[in-house]
Design a protein around this motif. Structure first.
Motif, mmCIF file in Angstrom:
data_model
loop_
_atom_site.group_PDB
_atom_site.id
_atom_site.type_symbol
_atom_site.label_atom_id
_atom_site.label_comp_id
_atom_site.label_asym_id
_atom_site.label_seq_id
_atom_site.Cartn_x
_atom_site.Cartn_y
_atom_site.Cartn_z
ATOM 1 N N LEU A 180 44.034 62.109 19.535
ATOM 2 C CA LEU A 180 43.457 63.363 19.991
ATOM 3 C C LEU A 180 44.233 64.501 19.355
ATOM 4 C CD1 LEU A 180 41.551 64.982 21.894
ATOM 5 C CD2 LEU A 180 43.357 64.838 23.636
ATOM 6 N N VAL A 181 43.543 65.349 18.606
ATOM 7 C CA VAL A 181 44.166 66.507 17.977
ATOM 8 C C VAL A 181 43.711 67.748 18.722
ATOM 9 C CG1 VAL A 181 44.372 67.887 15.871
ATOM 10 C CG2 VAL A 181 44.289 65.382 15.727
ATOM 11 N N ILE A 182 44.668 68.519 19.238
ATOM 12 C CA ILE A 182 44.362 69.740 19.979
ATOM 13 C C ILE A 182 44.520 70.927 19.036
ATOM 14 C CG2 ILE A 182 44.963 71.172 21.962
ATOM 15 C CD1 ILE A 182 46.132 68.661 23.281
ATOM 16 N N GLY A 183 43.430 71.657 18.817
ATOM 17 C CA GLY A 183 43.448 72.788 17.903
ATOM 18 C C GLY A 183 42.238 72.749 16.993
ATOM 19 N N SER A 184 41.939 73.897 16.370
ATOM 20 C CA SER A 184 40.751 73.937 15.521
ATOM 21 C C SER A 184 40.948 74.790 14.276
ATOM 22 C CB SER A 184 39.556 74.503 16.314
ATOM 23 O OG SER A 184 39.826 75.827 16.740
ATOM 24 N N GLY A 185 42.190 75.064 13.927
ATOM 25 C CA GLY A 185 42.458 75.885 12.760
ATOM 26 C C GLY A 185 42.617 75.062 11.497
ATOM 27 N N ALA A 186 43.247 75.681 10.492
ATOM 28 C CA ALA A 186 43.389 75.026 9.198
ATOM 29 C C ALA A 186 44.200 73.733 9.292
ATOM 30 C CB ALA A 186 44.048 75.997 8.214
ATOM 31 N N PRO A 193 40.854 64.620 9.317
ATOM 32 C CA PRO A 193 40.293 63.625 8.394
ATOM 33 C C PRO A 193 41.349 62.735 7.760
ATOM 34 C CG PRO A 193 40.179 65.827 7.426
ATOM 35 C CD PRO A 193 40.602 66.000 8.843
ATOM 36 N N ALA A 194 42.579 63.261 7.601
ATOM 37 C CA ALA A 194 43.645 62.434 7.026
ATOM 38 C C ALA A 194 44.013 61.298 7.976
ATOM 39 C CB ALA A 194 44.867 63.296 6.715
ATOM 40 N N MET A 195 44.165 61.591 9.261
ATOM 41 C CA MET A 195 44.508 60.551 10.227
ATOM 42 C C MET A 195 43.333 59.615 10.473
ATOM 43 S SD MET A 195 46.905 62.583 13.004
ATOM 44 C CE MET A 195 47.599 61.083 13.694
ATOM 45 N N ALA A 196 42.103 60.119 10.326
ATOM 46 C CA ALA A 196 40.916 59.294 10.571
ATOM 47 C C ALA A 196 40.798 58.140 9.587
ATOM 48 C CB ALA A 196 39.661 60.169 10.506
ATOM 49 N N ARG A 197 41.492 58.217 8.466
ATOM 50 C CA ARG A 197 41.405 57.138 7.476
ATOM 51 C C ARG A 197 42.016 55.838 7.986
ATOM 52 N NH1 ARG A 197 43.534 61.409 3.891
ATOM 53 N NH2 ARG A 197 41.722 62.538 3.066
ATOM 54 N N SER A 198 42.966 55.941 8.945
ATOM 55 C CA SER A 198 43.577 54.703 9.449
ATOM 56 C C SER A 198 43.525 54.588 10.971
ATOM 57 C CB SER A 198 45.033 54.596 8.978
ATOM 58 O OG SER A 198 45.775 55.735 9.339
ATOM 59 N N ALA A 199 43.278 55.690 11.681
ATOM 60 C CA ALA A 199 43.137 55.612 13.131
ATOM 61 C C ALA A 199 41.798 54.972 13.490
ATOM 62 C CB ALA A 199 43.224 57.015 13.739
ATOM 63 N N SER A 200 41.686 54.475 14.706
ATOM 64 C CA SER A 200 40.399 53.910 15.122
ATOM 65 C C SER A 200 39.374 55.018 15.347
ATOM 66 C CB SER A 200 40.569 53.089 16.404
ATOM 67 O OG SER A 200 40.973 53.905 17.493
ATOM 68 N N HIS A 201 39.853 56.154 15.864
ATOM 69 C CA HIS A 201 38.983 57.315 16.031
ATOM 70 C C HIS A 201 39.861 58.535 16.274
ATOM 71 C CE1 HIS A 201 35.142 59.300 16.808
ATOM 72 N NE2 HIS A 201 35.778 60.013 17.728
ATOM 73 N N VAL A 202 39.400 59.695 15.782
ATOM 74 C CA VAL A 202 40.121 60.951 16.003
ATOM 75 C C VAL A 202 39.163 61.937 16.658
ATOM 76 C CG1 VAL A 202 41.398 62.861 14.966
ATOM 77 C CG2 VAL A 202 41.588 60.566 13.980
ATOM 78 N N THR A 203 39.595 62.510 17.765
ATOM 79 C CA THR A 203 38.841 63.544 18.448
ATOM 80 C C THR A 203 39.565 64.866 18.285
ATOM 81 O OG1 THR A 203 38.019 61.988 20.106
ATOM 82 C CG2 THR A 203 37.895 64.329 20.655
ATOM 83 N N MET A 204 38.860 65.884 17.859
ATOM 84 C CA MET A 204 39.435 67.227 17.801
ATOM 85 C C MET A 204 38.968 68.002 19.020
ATOM 86 S SD MET A 204 39.161 70.272 14.930
ATOM 87 C CE MET A 204 37.661 71.006 15.612
ATOM 88 N N LEU A 205 39.912 68.416 19.841
ATOM 89 C CA LEU A 205 39.614 69.190 21.042
ATOM 90 C C LEU A 205 39.937 70.656 20.770
ATOM 91 C CD1 LEU A 205 38.969 69.623 24.040
ATOM 92 C CD2 LEU A 205 41.330 68.930 24.562
ATOM 93 N N GLY A 309 31.330 58.800 11.701
ATOM 94 C CA GLY A 309 31.632 58.395 13.068
ATOM 95 C C GLY A 309 33.097 58.230 13.394
ATOM 96 N N THR A 310 33.988 58.529 12.462
ATOM 97 C CA THR A 310 35.419 58.370 12.737
ATOM 98 C C THR A 310 36.033 59.614 13.371
ATOM 99 O OG1 THR A 310 35.991 59.081 10.490
ATOM 100 C CG2 THR A 310 35.718 56.707 10.874
ATOM 101 N N VAL A 311 35.282 60.721 13.378
ATOM 102 C CA VAL A 311 35.775 61.982 13.943
ATOM 103 C C VAL A 311 34.704 62.573 14.851
ATOM 104 C CG1 VAL A 311 36.309 64.404 13.386
ATOM 105 C CG2 VAL A 311 37.398 62.558 12.099
ATOM 106 N N SER A 312 35.131 63.100 15.984
ATOM 107 C CA SER A 312 34.229 63.827 16.868
ATOM 108 C C SER A 312 34.905 65.116 17.312
ATOM 109 C CB SER A 312 33.841 62.975 18.085
ATOM 110 O OG SER A 312 34.989 62.555 18.786
ATOM 111 N N VAL A 313 34.077 66.080 17.723
ATOM 112 C CA VAL A 313 34.571 67.385 18.140
ATOM 113 C C VAL A 313 34.163 67.633 19.588
ATOM 114 C CG1 VAL A 313 34.428 69.884 17.746
ATOM 115 C CG2 VAL A 313 34.452 68.307 15.796
ATOM 116 N N VAL A 314 35.126 68.080 20.381
ATOM 117 C CA VAL A 314 34.880 68.446 21.776
ATOM 118 C C VAL A 314 35.332 69.889 21.962
ATOM 119 C CG1 VAL A 314 35.467 68.015 24.190
ATOM 120 C CG2 VAL A 314 35.178 66.091 22.606
ATOM 121 N N THR A 315 34.482 70.709 22.559
ATOM 122 C CA THR A 315 34.822 72.109 22.825
ATOM 123 C C THR A 315 34.914 72.308 24.329
ATOM 124 O OG1 THR A 315 33.621 72.777 20.827
ATOM 125 C CG2 THR A 315 34.162 74.503 22.422
#
Length: 486
Positions: A180-186, A193-205, A309-315
């Motif tokens: 889970l990555v908290i933040g939405s900037g640069a 996307p870098a962590m999504a290459r080997s993580a099972s899934h990455v969510t950006m909150l 499908g390896t990345v999703s966004v939650v607002t």
């Protein structure tokens, strides 16, 4: 022992290396030292060790005017470090850089017309002093040691690992794990996307959306020029002008016709988003374009990760941390094994180093900038500050031009001291924030705005102009307007 030099540069990042280049090439007879608190050169590019760390500006304008960039337009941190190393090697000033040297205080003496830097060796604890006739502050505006992390309830309950991108451990194992990555900037747009290459899934909150722009790592114009086998200098200058023109348009459109800029940015990303994405909720900001930084997405890699499908966004906002993740205000718990806080940084005014002038402490929040590169009442000191909407180094080059001219003016007058001083009639000038909220209102700017230096309501006491203005104005700046020599 106290060592004396003509010019003391604080910081060995892109600004400090650019300043050293000017001294070595334009003033070869002047002695200088560069003090760097970190263990190596690079500044931001040394401290940013998170996965995928890369530029969010094109390298043809982020690179120096004098040094052609030969790689892709968007580059990883390692390639930028190699570029900086080439500058150091070509100019031959590696021996002028002192690493592990943290400046703890800076004091000016009018009796001696010199600065004294109190320095602590971060590797040995040794304390020493360096004196200099002129001080060149090139330390950037990050507090590298204290990144910004909001206070969330329950963080101690989380059973996984929490890391901040500014202190990302090299040995962090996230392969096959939920991140889970908290933040939405640069930074978030880079690390996700870098962590999504080997993580099972990455969510950006994210608490609120940012503007995004998918930029090719190789400009289409560069691809057209490549078969012509042009000299590197030509290619560099052509692409540099192309990028400047593009960003001039986007900056001016964002200011003058924000609805048009908004439409352009939104229509650019919509085709790249997965079908069914709630664009209004997740990708439509509440502010106008460029009131905060636009997130550059090289080749649209973030959106590609969303589509596969390896990345999703939650607002949403965070209610609390739980044992298994983060509970958001909707009541849903976002489960994670690793939580990455890409929540930004805190501003540091001139490195947060205590300054004194003739024994009196300098409160920068009550001082006024002279054209965004010197401070009223502070003698023989210049500072490097770049752009938010263009590449940082575009302004650094312009600042260096002005400092070079000031050195020349001092020599013409036989002066040993130059100092910005308010002109008659300026004393009652309103002290305005260094950046207006309706100009640029990123979180880190608003959090640290009160501690930063101020600007006035008239030239030469203003700051935060755009590149299309300053590239015409700064080269012609009147060096007798607001500057005194003695």
């Amino acid at each position: 022992m106290t060592e004396h030099v003509d010019v003391l540069i604080i910081g060995a990042g892109v600004s400090g290396i650019g300043a050293a280049h000017r001294l070595r090439t334009q003033f070869p007879d002047r002695t200088f030292l560069m003090l760097e608190a970190q263990e190596a050169r690079g500044g931001t590019w040394w401290t940013h060790q998170y996965p995928g760390a890369r530029s969010d500006s094109d390298l043809f304008t982020y690179g120096y005017r004098h040094k052609p960039w030969r790689g892709k337009s968007i580059a990883a941190g390692g390639a930028i470090m190699e570029y900086l190393d080439e500058v150091i090697d070509e100019d031959g000033f590696a021996d002028r850089i002192r690493y592990h040297h943290r400046v703890t205080a800076l004091s000016w003496s009018s009796g001696e017309n010199r600065w004294t830097a109190d320095v602590e060796r971060t590797d040995t604890g040794e304390r020493l002093q360096v004196t200099a006739t002129f001080l060149w502050m090139c330390q950037g505006y990050y507090n590298h040691d204290d990144p910004y992390t909001p206070e969330w309830p329950g963080t101690e309950r989380f059973e996984g690992t929490i890391v901040h991108t500014q202190a990302f451990p090299a040995d962090l194992d996230y392969e096959g794990k939920k991140v889970l990555v908290i933040g939405s900037g640069a930074t978030a747009a880079t690390v996700v996307p870098a962590m999504a290459r080997s993580a099972s899934h990455v969510t950006m909150l994210q608490r609120s959306p940012s503007y995004w722009f998918p930029s090719p790592t190789t400009h289409e114009l560069a691809a057209m020029l490549e078969p012509l086998d042009l000299p590197d200098e030509w290619t560099h200058e052509i692409l540099r002008r192309q990028y400047i023109t593009q960003y001039d348009w986007l900056a001016s459109a964002s200011r003058d016709t924000p609805a048009e800029a908004h439409e352009f940015l939104m229509e650019t990303i919509k085709p790249l988003l997965p079908e069914g994405t709630d664009v209004e909720r997740h990708f439509t900001p509440s502010y106008r374009p460029w009131q905060q930084r636009i997130v550059i997405v090289p080749d649209g890699d973030f959106f590609e990760s969303m589509r596969d499908g390896t990345v999703s966004v939650v607002t949403d906002t965070i209610s609390e941390f739980t044992e298994k993740g983060v509970q958001i205000s909707s009541g849903e718990v976002l489960e994670a094994d690793v939580i990455v806080t890409a929540t930004g940084f805190n501003l540091a005014v001139l490195g947060d180093i205590p300054f004194t002038v003739d024994g009196e402490a300098v409160d920068f929040s009550q001082r006024v900038t002279w054209r965004g590169l010197m401070i009223s009442g502070v003698p023989n000191m210049a500072y490097a500050f770049g752009y938010f909407r263009h590449s940082w180094t575009l302004r650094v080059d312009l600042v260096n031009d002005v400092v070079e001219r000031i050195f020349g003016r001092m020599a013409e007058r036989g002066a040993s001291v130059v100092e910005p001083q308010l002109r008659p009639g300026d004393e009652d000038m309103p002290l305005l924030p260094w950046v207006a909220e309706d100009n640029f209102n990123a979180g880190y700017v608003m959090r640290g705005r009160d501690k930063m230096f101020r600007q006035g309501d008239r030239d030469p006491w203003t700051h935060m102009h755009e590149h299309d203005h300053e590239r015409a104005v700064l080269p012609e700046a009147d060096l007798d307007d607001g500057l005194t020599y003695r």
